[in-house]
Design a protein around this motif. Structure first.
Motif, PDB file in Angstrom:
ATOM      1  N   ARG A   1       8.877 -18.764 -14.952  1.00  0.00           N
ATOM      2  CA  ARG A   1      10.173 -18.191 -14.587  1.00  0.00           C
ATOM      3  C   ARG A   1      11.133 -19.278 -14.111  1.00  0.00           C
ATOM      4  N   LYS A   2      12.335 -19.286 -14.683  1.00  0.00           N
ATOM      5  CA  LYS A   2      13.355 -20.227 -14.217  1.00  0.00           C
ATOM      6  C   LYS A   2      14.084 -19.594 -13.035  1.00  0.00           C
ATOM      7  N   GLY A   3      14.419 -20.404 -12.053  1.00  0.00           N
ATOM      8  CA  GLY A   3      15.170 -19.849 -10.934  1.00  0.00           C
ATOM      9  C   GLY A   3      14.854 -20.526  -9.625  1.00  0.00           C
ATOM     10  N   THR A   4      15.357 -19.964  -8.531  1.00  0.00           N
ATOM     11  CA  THR A   4      15.138 -20.553  -7.209  1.00  0.00           C
ATOM     12  C   THR A   4      13.706 -20.283  -6.758  1.00  0.00           C
ATOM     13  N   LEU A   5      13.353 -20.981  -5.710  1.00  0.00           N
ATOM     14  CA  LEU A   5      12.034 -20.814  -5.123  1.00  0.00           C
ATOM     15  C   LEU A   5      11.818 -19.351  -4.743  1.00  0.00           C
ATOM     16  N   ALA A   6      12.866 -18.770  -4.146  1.00  0.00           N
ATOM     17  CA  ALA A   6      12.772 -17.384  -3.700  1.00  0.00           C
ATOM     18  C   ALA A   6      12.543 -16.444  -4.879  1.00  0.00           C
ATOM     19  N   GLU A   7      13.251 -16.725  -5.964  1.00  0.00           N
ATOM     20  CA  GLU A   7      13.086 -15.870  -7.147  1.00  0.00           C
ATOM     21  C   GLU A   7      11.675 -15.984  -7.720  1.00  0.00           C
ATOM     22  N   LYS A   8      11.189 -17.222  -7.747  1.00  0.00           N
ATOM     23  CA  LYS A   8       9.834 -17.432  -8.247  1.00  0.00           C
ATOM     24  C   LYS A   8       8.807 -16.699  -7.377  1.00  0.00           C
ATOM     25  N   LEU A   9       9.012 -16.804  -6.087  1.00  0.00           N
ATOM     26  CA  LEU A   9       8.066 -16.133  -5.171  1.00  0.00           C
ATOM     27  C   LEU A   9       8.117 -14.620  -5.353  1.00  0.00           C
ATOM     28  N   THR A  10       9.331 -14.141  -5.652  1.00  0.00           N
ATOM     29  CA  THR A  10       9.455 -12.704  -5.896  1.00  0.00           C
ATOM     30  C   THR A  10       8.644 -12.305  -7.118  1.00  0.00           C
ATOM     31  N   VAL A  11       8.728 -13.142  -8.165  1.00  0.00           N
ATOM     32  CA  VAL A  11       7.919 -12.876  -9.358  1.00  0.00           C
ATOM     33  C   VAL A  11       6.443 -12.867  -8.988  1.00  0.00           C
ATOM     34  N   TYR A  12       6.075 -13.820  -8.183  1.00  0.00           N
ATOM     35  CA  TYR A  12       4.700 -13.932  -7.727  1.00  0.00           C
ATOM     36  C   TYR A  12       4.222 -12.630  -7.088  1.00  0.00           C
ATOM     37  N   PHE A  13       4.985 -12.204  -6.101  1.00  0.00           N
ATOM     38  CA  PHE A  13       4.588 -11.006  -5.362  1.00  0.00           C
ATOM     39  C   PHE A  13       4.623  -9.768  -6.240  1.00  0.00           C
ATOM     40  N   LYS A  14       5.707  -9.684  -7.018  1.00  0.00           N
ATOM     41  CA  LYS A  14       5.846  -8.511  -7.874  1.00  0.00           C
ATOM     42  C   LYS A  14       4.719  -8.480  -8.890  1.00  0.00           C
ATOM     43  N   GLY A  15       4.371  -9.646  -9.405  1.00  0.00           N
ATOM     44  CA  GLY A  15       3.281  -9.736 -10.366  1.00  0.00           C
ATOM     45  C   GLY A  15       1.969  -9.258  -9.775  1.00  0.00           C
ATOM     46  N   PHE A  16       1.682  -9.703  -8.570  1.00  0.00           N
ATOM     47  CA  PHE A  16       0.467  -9.253  -7.910  1.00  0.00           C
ATOM     48  C   PHE A  16       0.479  -7.752  -7.722  1.00  0.00           C
TER      49      PHE A  16
END
Lengths: 209, 209
Positions: free
Chosen positions: A76-91
């Motif tokens: 995912r391209k984007g800010t750290l926060a956006e990436k972390l959101t993907v992380y959490f949402k993915g889990f």
DNA sequence: GCACATAGCTGACTGAAAGTCAATGACCGC
DNA sequence: GCGGTCATTGACTTTCAGTCAGCTATGTGC
């Protein structure tokens, strides 16, 4: 690969998939190794050719799940926060879309690491710690987080949130969607944890979730 | 109470205490019912006179632990935030002072509620939900929290933190003290969750941890 | 003080399930 | 076609939770 090897691969796959399905349907404790082997028409002993212990089938399942989420978050391209959101949402997606038993097994392993064989996945809590640790290390490398960011502490605090959410989800009779959880994540202001360590670049790219 | 009844009471206590000790020493999975009964010189069957299932001994232990913490938090004079700090610190003290297996069992129950017999403690997750729910309800009654405060949501979010902390503690090889955890609790700015619902009285009494 | 009732305890037994291993036979390379 | 190997088998061992018919100590009524 000759016929024999192809069939063996097929057998392993059959056991793995049937096992995952049954475990998810009935719960890990309520599925015996014989249930799995009978369901896919092989003998009990065959199971132990491919898996050292009953648990190994679900370890493998978790490993695949974590790996998949990690790939998603990283690509995912984007800010750290956006990436972390993907992380959490993915889990949370993995968990909330037919992954209840996976989630449970994960929590079981975390609370009782001696149940995880040392030769699986390079050691205890390896699934989550490894991925998340590398994630933050990369953020330092990419200049988004300051060099003195306490990686281990960040990993712990984020996992703390993740574990709590999963436990709560199990507890709440699965009534929430992944989106609900992302909202909760934002609500809990986890970005406050990151802020002290963000670089100028990191701030400019948006630290808020 | 006659001699017979006194002796029976003594037998039950012996099983309960020996059981708790052995479980804490070796882990729940590594202690059999026979280990417990042998260690206190009674027959295996006697265990089942006093406990319906092996798990019941640890359910009872958890119930006592939660009850004790709840009493401590309630008897404490102070702001809502201070009381909650006592709550969290109390839990973490129970966990960090020889309560690792208790903590594990608690998490097990939360993630796998069907393992908890319905006739224990009035239903699933009753230990923690009940106490914390009443805690917040009292805060409303005492005028510290607004009447529209979403009790269930608050309970969930606080438990979410607690579970996460416990999981992390199990994970970190027990290297933290209860004080560390209180500091983490403050750090996570949980008070931010409460703020929207604090009354003027509640704010005046200090909402920050 | 005696006889009967029963509470509390016993431990052999059952059933279920994990994990083992020597035997089997289908397939492979030669 | 033949010897060897490898995937597979299922009967067996072990472990442990949970049961239950029987025993014995104590309490109770006479």
């Amino acid at each position: 690969m000759n016929k024999r090897q192809l069939e063996a691969q097929e057998t392993r796959k059959k056991i793995y998939e049937t096992g995952c399905r049954l475990i998810e349907e009935r719960g890990f404790q309520n599925v015996s190794v014989e249930d799995i082997t009978k369901a896919c028409g092989v003998a009990k002993g065959t199971f132990y050719v491919y898996f050292k212990r009953k648990e190994e089938i679900i370890f493998e399942c978790c490993e695949n799940w974590f790996g998949e989420v990690d790939r998603m978050a990283r690509s995912r391209k984007g800010t750290l926060a956006e990436k972390l959101t993907v992380y959490f949402k993915g889990f949370m997606e993995g968990v909330t879309c037919g992954g209840l038993e996976l989630c449970r097994q994960w929590v079981r392993e975390v609370i009782d690491p001696k149940d995880v064989p040392g030769d699986m996945c390079g050691g205890k809590y390896a699934y989550d710690l490894r991925h998340l640790r590398n994630f933050f290390k990369d953020a330092v490398k990419e200049g988004m987080l300051r060099k003195n960011a306490p990686i281990e502490e960040l990993v712990r605090l984020f996992l703390c949130q993740l574990y709590g959410m999963m436990a709560c989800w199990c507890m709440s009779d699965a009534e929430f969607t992944p989106e609900d959880w992302v909202e909760r994540f934002a609500k809990l202001q986890l970005n406050a944890l990151l802020k002290p360590y963000l670089t100028e670049e990191g701030v400019k790219n948006g630290g808020n979730l």
